[in-house]
Design an enzyme around this catalytic site. Structure first.
Site, PDB file in Angstrom:
ATOM      1  N   GLU A 180       0.828  -1.210   0.000  1.00  0.00           N
ATOM      2  CA  GLU A 180       0.000   0.000   0.000  1.00  0.00           C
ATOM      3  C   GLU A 180       0.859   1.255   0.000  1.00  0.00           C
ATOM      4  O   GLU A 180       0.352   2.371   0.038  1.00  0.00           O
ATOM      5  CB  GLU A 180      -0.952  -0.007   1.202  1.00  0.00           C
ATOM      6  CG  GLU A 180      -0.274  -0.303   2.518  1.00  0.00           C
ATOM      7  CD  GLU A 180      -1.232  -0.725   3.614  1.00  0.00           C
ATOM      8  OE1 GLU A 180      -2.424  -0.408   3.522  1.00  0.00           O
ATOM      9  OE2 GLU A 180      -0.777  -1.380   4.576  1.00  0.00           O
ATOM     10  N   ASP A 182      -5.148   2.856   0.104  1.00  0.00           N
ATOM     11  CA  ASP A 182      -3.984   3.623   0.538  1.00  0.00           C
ATOM     12  C   ASP A 182      -2.976   3.782  -0.596  1.00  0.00           C
ATOM     13  O   ASP A 182      -2.309   4.813  -0.700  1.00  0.00           O
ATOM     14  CB  ASP A 182      -3.314   2.945   1.739  1.00  0.00           C
ATOM     15  CG  ASP A 182      -3.880   3.438   3.068  1.00  0.00           C
ATOM     16  OD1 ASP A 182      -4.379   4.569   3.117  1.00  0.00           O
ATOM     17  OD2 ASP A 182      -3.819   2.677   4.052  1.00  0.00           O
ATOM     18  N   CYS A 234      -6.899  -6.485  -2.121  1.00  0.00           N
ATOM     19  CA  CYS A 234      -7.935  -6.522  -1.084  1.00  0.00           C
ATOM     20  C   CYS A 234      -8.536  -5.144  -0.853  1.00  0.00           C
ATOM     21  O   CYS A 234      -9.307  -4.956   0.082  1.00  0.00           O
ATOM     22  CB  CYS A 234      -7.396  -7.089   0.224  1.00  0.00           C
ATOM     23  SG  CYS A 234      -6.039  -6.142   0.937  1.00  0.00           S
TER      24      CYS A 234
END
Length: 559
Positions: free
Chosen positions: A413, A437, A484
């Site tokens: 991220e 993110d 995810c």
């Protein structure tokens, strides 16, 4: 002919028609609230109001589901913040009445949070919600929030605090429309988890008269005022076509030519696990463990953690469960893990960095996960958040191995981890892209700043380039890379991600069927071609439109 169609940002898919119910703006302190005759008594009233707000939120959390519970509890923690209470008491001491003092203290804190940016800025909506509730308590009027709904309605507001969204009666909420908000706000994510169509950033939303019929399209981000029967019928037919198409596919995810793409669920607790475990998913791609820690005053014992983890693992049998280790710090402060003030907590010691500073946090969690895995026989894989370097990945992998767990991974991220994934992923068994993110850090845009929604669009070609780099690094070592983040649940974007080399997609369970259908209608070669089209586009909007135009008509007809 249908009425006025306005465009916002679609954040939760689906369509709905219903009458508008406007969420009333919060009660403000009286402009002429007198100075208190007894400053001590007024301060006690302020403290009592904040305590009452915290208690009320705790009670709401007890009846909420696993996704909503930690969010409501985090809001309750704001109400208990000693600094906020002290600031309000100081305002009373300066001669302000209790309601005015609370509002002034909240304004002061909100300015500080906004200046800090990042995850602290995300909490401004929660902070103001706490202040509004406390002001209402002091004035003896009902707390702000969504009114009781008697029939399916479209809830419209300037913005909804996460605690307000979490408390919605999903049986009576046909859709949500807000004038503010962003793509990755807690409210947007909760709406998607709850299966409620939602549009944010709709100009003039609060000016739509109460009771007006509106048609909401959470895919396109459109809201039509006074829709005609032709539009209502078209939406109904599309819903029916969509339901029929989704019912035709089941089982493991795969492209039309049989290339596997695992379809997994994002979960946040035991209730989520029980619900997702009964559905047609291949396991869990993201189990958020923060709910166990946020309301705790001390580090939960290994036995306490083991019992919770075993309850989460059990519903999935031998299916994989990917666990994200503690992602605390910034907007998720822990009473027992305070490293002191930081200039910018979003870029400070959070996630794995916090655990490196306090190894007992990660070691107790890994021990508990190992015991729960042994007890249930589950396929447990653990990954660390906020990893930026190969050294950090190696440190985590050694910790996982020492705990006796078989597979370690990292959240990708941070752009540094994506760009150097060939080194980072050499240290672990897998990677998982947290695209929320990743987009924020790649585009240097606060994910909660609604006005920056265009920059945070997961279709941004620059973000897709970073995803491609991460997948290429994984391919060098044969290490799988999944997604995810919220982008995994977009059927069109899922095709692009598969084409970039992503091996698994984890999302809200309600989104799995549409992604499964999208993959089943395209070969891997076609997905790779769509990925090239998206990366070659000049803008995020161009990328999405180009992929939509090139994708299967059977898919686009129901989106």
């Amino acid at each position: 002919m249908s009425g006025d169609t306005r465009h916002g940002v679609g954040v939760s898919p689906g369509t709905a028609v219903g009458p508008v119910v406007q969420v009333a703006p919060p009660v403000r302190p009286p402009a002429d609230e007198p100075a208190p005759a007894d400053a001590g008594a007024a301060t006690d009233l302020v403290l009592e109001a904040l305590a009452a707000v915290a208690a009320d939120l705790d009670a709401r959390a007890e009846g909420a589901d696993a996704h909503a519970q930690p969010i409501i509890k985090a809001t309750a923690m704001i109400a208990r913040d000693k600094g906020l209470a002290k600031a309000a008491g100081k305002q009373v001491g300066s001669g302000k009445g209790p309601a005015t003092a609370i509002a002034a203290a909240v304004d002061e804190y909100a300015a500080q949070f906004e200046a800090l940016g990042g995850y602290f800025a995300e909490r401004v909506t929660d902070l103001r919600d706490v202040g509004d509730r406390a002001v209402a308590h002091v004035l003896g009027v009902p707390a702000p929030g969504v009114p009781t709904l008697e029939a399916p309605s479209v809830v419209v507001a300037h913005d909804l605090a996460p605690a307000q969204t979490a408390a919605l009666d999903r049986n009576h909420v046909a859709a949500i429309v807000t004038a503010a908000g962003g793509r990755t706000s807690h409210t947007a994510i909760l709406a998607a988890q709850m299966g409620i169509p939602a549009v944010v950033q709709l100009h003039g939303a609060t000016e739509i008269p109460e009771g007006t019929s509106v048609a909401v399209d959470g895919d396109a981000g459109e809201v039509t005022i006074d829709p005609d029967m032709a539009l209502i019928e078209a939406q109904r037919e599309r819903r029916e076509r969509r339901a029929a198409a989704l019912a035709r596919v089941s089982g493991p995810g795969a492209t039309r030519d049989g290339h596997p793409i695992a379809l997994l669920a994002n979960i946040g607790g035991v209730d989520d696990a029980v619900a997702a475990g009964a559905q047609d998913v291949e396991g869990v791609g993201l189990f958020r463990t923060e709910f166990l820690y946020l309301s705790a005053s001390s580090l939960p014992s290994v036995d306490e953690q083991t019992a919770i983890y075993a309850a989460v693992l059990k519903p999935f049998g031998d299916r994989r469960v990917v666990v994200r280790t503690l992602d605390a710090g910034a907007d998720k402060p822990l009473a027992f893990a305070d490293l002191g003030e930081e200039e910018n907590p979003a870029l400070g010691r959070r996630g794995l960095r916090l655990c490196q500073a306090m190894p007992e946090l990660i070691d107790s969690q890994l021990s508990a996960l190992a015991m729960a895995a042994k007890e249930t026989g589950a396929d447990v894989r653990v990954m660390a958040p906020m990893v930026a370097t190969a050294e950090e990945a190696a440190w985590f992998a050694s910790r996982v191995k020492a705990a006796g767990l078989p597979k370690s991974g990292v959240m990708i991220e941070v752009p540094a981890a994506a760009l150097r994934s060939r080194h980072v992923l050499a240290e672990v068994d897998f990677g998982s892209l947290g695209t929320n993110d990743l987009a924020q850090y790649t585009m240097a845009a606060d994910r909660m700043e609604g006005e920056l929604s265009d920059l945070l669009d997961p279709w941004q070609p620059a973000v897709l380039d970073v995803v491609a780099a991460a997948c290429a690094g994984g391919a060098e070592h044969g290490k799988p890379v999944g997604v995810c983040g919220e982008s995994a649940g977009d059927p069109l974007l899922a095709l692009v991600l598969a084409g970039l080399g992503v091996s698994s997609l984890s999302m809200a369970p309600k989104k799995v069927s549409a992604v499964r259908l999208a993959l089943s209608l395209h070969t891997l070669d076609e997905c790779q071609a769509l990925a090239e089209v998206a990366r070659a586009a000049r803008t995020a909007a161009d990328a999405r439109e180009a992929v939509r135009a090139a994708a299967s008509e059977e898919l686009t007809a129901i989106l």
